[in-house]
Write a protein that holds these residues in place. Structure first.
Motif, mmCIF file in Angstrom:
data_model
loop_
_atom_site.group_PDB
_atom_site.id
_atom_site.type_symbol
_atom_site.label_atom_id
_atom_site.label_comp_id
_atom_site.label_asym_id
_atom_site.label_seq_id
_atom_site.Cartn_x
_atom_site.Cartn_y
_atom_site.Cartn_z
ATOM 1 N N ALA A 167 0.843 -1.201 0.000
ATOM 2 C CA ALA A 167 0.000 0.000 0.000
ATOM 3 C C ALA A 167 0.871 1.241 0.000
ATOM 4 O O ALA A 167 1.871 1.314 0.720
ATOM 5 N N ALA A 168 0.499 2.217 -0.817
ATOM 6 C CA ALA A 168 1.284 3.442 -0.946
ATOM 7 C C ALA A 168 0.357 4.648 -0.987
ATOM 8 O O ALA A 168 -0.873 4.521 -0.958
ATOM 9 N N ALA A 169 0.964 5.833 -1.063
ATOM 10 C CA ALA A 169 0.198 7.072 -1.026
ATOM 11 C C ALA A 169 -0.748 7.190 -2.209
ATOM 12 O O ALA A 169 -1.804 7.821 -2.118
ATOM 13 N N ASP A 170 -0.376 6.626 -3.353
ATOM 14 C CA ASP A 170 -1.263 6.592 -4.510
ATOM 15 C C ASP A 170 -1.042 5.284 -5.245
ATOM 16 O O ASP A 170 -0.043 4.592 -5.047
ATOM 17 N N MET A 171 -1.985 4.933 -6.130
ATOM 18 C CA MET A 171 -1.929 3.636 -6.786
ATOM 19 C C MET A 171 -0.760 3.514 -7.749
ATOM 20 O O MET A 171 -0.199 2.422 -7.923
ATOM 21 N N ASP A 172 -0.352 4.600 -8.357
ATOM 22 C CA ASP A 172 0.801 4.540 -9.263
ATOM 23 C C ASP A 172 2.057 4.108 -8.515
ATOM 24 O O ASP A 172 2.822 3.259 -8.983
ATOM 25 N N GLN A 173 2.281 4.709 -7.360
ATOM 26 C CA GLN A 173 3.445 4.334 -6.554
ATOM 27 C C GLN A 173 3.331 2.889 -6.087
ATOM 28 O O GLN A 173 4.313 2.132 -6.123
ATOM 29 N N ALA A 174 2.138 2.494 -5.652
ATOM 30 C CA ALA A 174 1.940 1.131 -5.175
ATOM 31 C C ALA A 174 2.225 0.117 -6.278
ATOM 32 O O ALA A 174 2.906 -0.895 -6.050
ATOM 33 N N HIS A 175 1.726 0.370 -7.493
ATOM 34 C CA HIS A 175 1.974 -0.541 -8.618
ATOM 35 C C HIS A 175 3.461 -0.594 -8.940
ATOM 36 O O HIS A 175 4.008 -1.675 -9.205
ATOM 37 N N ARG A 176 4.111 0.551 -8.939
ATOM 38 C CA ARG A 176 5.529 0.608 -9.280
ATOM 39 C C ARG A 176 6.360 -0.261 -8.335
ATOM 40 O O ARG A 176 7.204 -1.052 -8.767
ATOM 41 N N ILE A 177 6.108 -0.120 -7.047
ATOM 42 C CA ILE A 177 6.879 -0.885 -6.072
ATOM 43 C C ILE A 177 6.500 -2.362 -6.127
ATOM 44 O O ILE A 177 7.361 -3.249 -6.029
ATOM 45 N N ALA A 178 5.199 -2.652 -6.285
ATOM 46 C CA ALA A 178 4.743 -4.045 -6.334
ATOM 47 C C ALA A 178 5.388 -4.783 -7.497
ATOM 48 O O ALA A 178 5.846 -5.933 -7.351
ATOM 49 N N ILE A 179 5.452 -4.150 -8.643
ATOM 50 C CA ILE A 179 6.078 -4.771 -9.816
ATOM 51 C C ILE A 179 7.570 -4.972 -9.575
ATOM 52 O O ILE A 179 8.150 -6.007 -9.931
ATOM 53 N N ARG A 180 8.193 -4.014 -8.938
ATOM 54 C CA ARG A 180 9.632 -4.058 -8.697
ATOM 55 C C ARG A 180 10.011 -5.201 -7.753
ATOM 56 O O ARG A 180 11.113 -5.762 -7.856
#
Length: 342
Positions: A167-180
């Motif tokens: 979970a992150a401050a916004d979904m773009d950040q959350a997706h970026r880290i999840a993929i990484r």
């Protein structure tokens, strides 16, 4: 000569730094190295002691944290915070009450634009604040992410299938880290309800103690099932009151994590509850290991009282741990509560 500052440092998006070489930190470093299928992936595991680094170099294992598990080639363990300064992703895998202290200690080594992820399940002892808020205040930023959900360190390190929430401050950040960070055996689901994800991770530890207490006292599996289902209702009330989404507790960081830690003897919170149920002393450790739920119980009970939220299971567990009531009296009080609608 001008010193490079965290704000102007060139970061490597393929480099992941895990701060904390305990069981969970070591497991996360293992799967991070295997994530994304990138040959250029670099993973640094920051340990407290140089002796741990030397042992790892000699054996290829971290037997202090994960006995007998060989770690993948390419993983770099270090005791020097300066080594992580170019990491694009930084995972804080230290106990909940040490998050602020450790974040402050490594602050000069964290790039200003690096993604920082809290990887602990708990609340700040004195204030009851979420760990993302505590770490965010320490680092002077508001975009701290959190990783939580059902996953035992040994299972993760062995490459057994595991799914958790990022979970992150916004979904773009959350997706970026999840993929990484996601790989062949480790899958992260992106979310933006940091409140619900963190409260789910903290409160499931309290409820896992309750499940252990039931097992230790010999109250049966039906009682455990009731504890899990009613415990989820308590979780959702506090999540909603603190600005989160009630549905979050029915996901990986609530129900999923609770089912795992409330039924498996790998869970130190469950083992601690079993000892309590059998009449053991109410210390904050089980076999020498810190029990996060023993701390979270008092914090959550205090928070619920202040907000006027009904959390009878959490309050009962806190009272048992504090020695204010016996196991028998706590169970009797819960079972004699007024009949209401579910």
């Amino acid at each position: 000569m001008r010193m490079e500052s965290p704000s102007d440092r060139l970061l490597d998006v393929h480099c992941v730094a895990v701060i904390g070489a305990g069981a969970f930190g070591t497991a996360l470093a293992t799967v991070a190295l295997q994530a994304g299928g990138l040959a250029s992936r670099r993973v640094l595991l920051l340990a407290r002691r140089e002796s741990l680094v030397e042992d790892f170099k000699a054996t290829g294992r971290n037997d202090e944290a994960l006995p007998g598990i060989s770690l993948p080639e390419g993983l770099v363990m270090t005791a020097d915070p300066a080594d992580i300064e170019h990491a694009g992703t930084v995972l804080l895998a230290v106990p909940s009450q040490a998050q602020s202290e450790v974040a402050r200690a490594v602050l000069p080594s964290i790039g200003r634009s690096a993604d920082v992820v809290v990887c602990a399940k708990g609340l700040e002892r004195e204030s009851g604040r979420l760990l993302t808020d505590v770490v965010g205040e320490t680092l002077g930023r508001q975009d701290i992410a959190v990783l939580s959900g059902p996953g035992f360190a040994a299972d993760i390190a062995r490459g057994l299938p595991t799914a958790m929430t990022l979970a992150a401050a916004d979904m773009d950040q959350a997706h970026r880290i999840a993929i990484r960070l996601s790989g062949p055996s480790f899958r992260l689901y992106a979310a933006e309800d940091r409140i619900g994800v963190q409260l789910g991770g903290a409160l499931k530890n309290v409820l896992a103690i309750a499940c252990g207490l039931i097992e230790g006292a010999g109250l049966g599996e039906s009682a455990r099932a009731a504890m899990i289902s009613r415990g989820l209702a308590e979780m959702s009330r506090l999540v909603t009151a603190r600005g989160g989404t009630a549905d979050t507790v029915r996901g990986l960081s609530g129900l999923g994590d609770l089912v795992l830690t409330g039924t498996s003897h790998q869970s130190r919170n469950l083992r601690y509850g079993i000892a309590l149920g059998r009449g053991g002393a109410a210390r904050n450790t089980a076999s020498g290991e810190l029990v996060e739920g023993a701390l979270a119980a008092a914090i959550a009970a205090r928070d619920a009282e202040a907000r006027g939220i009904d959390m009878p299971i959490t309050k009962a567990i806190a009272a048992v741990i504090d020695g204010r009531v016996s196991v028998h009296a706590a169970v009797e009080a819960l079972m004699s509560r007024p009949i209401t609608q579910e």
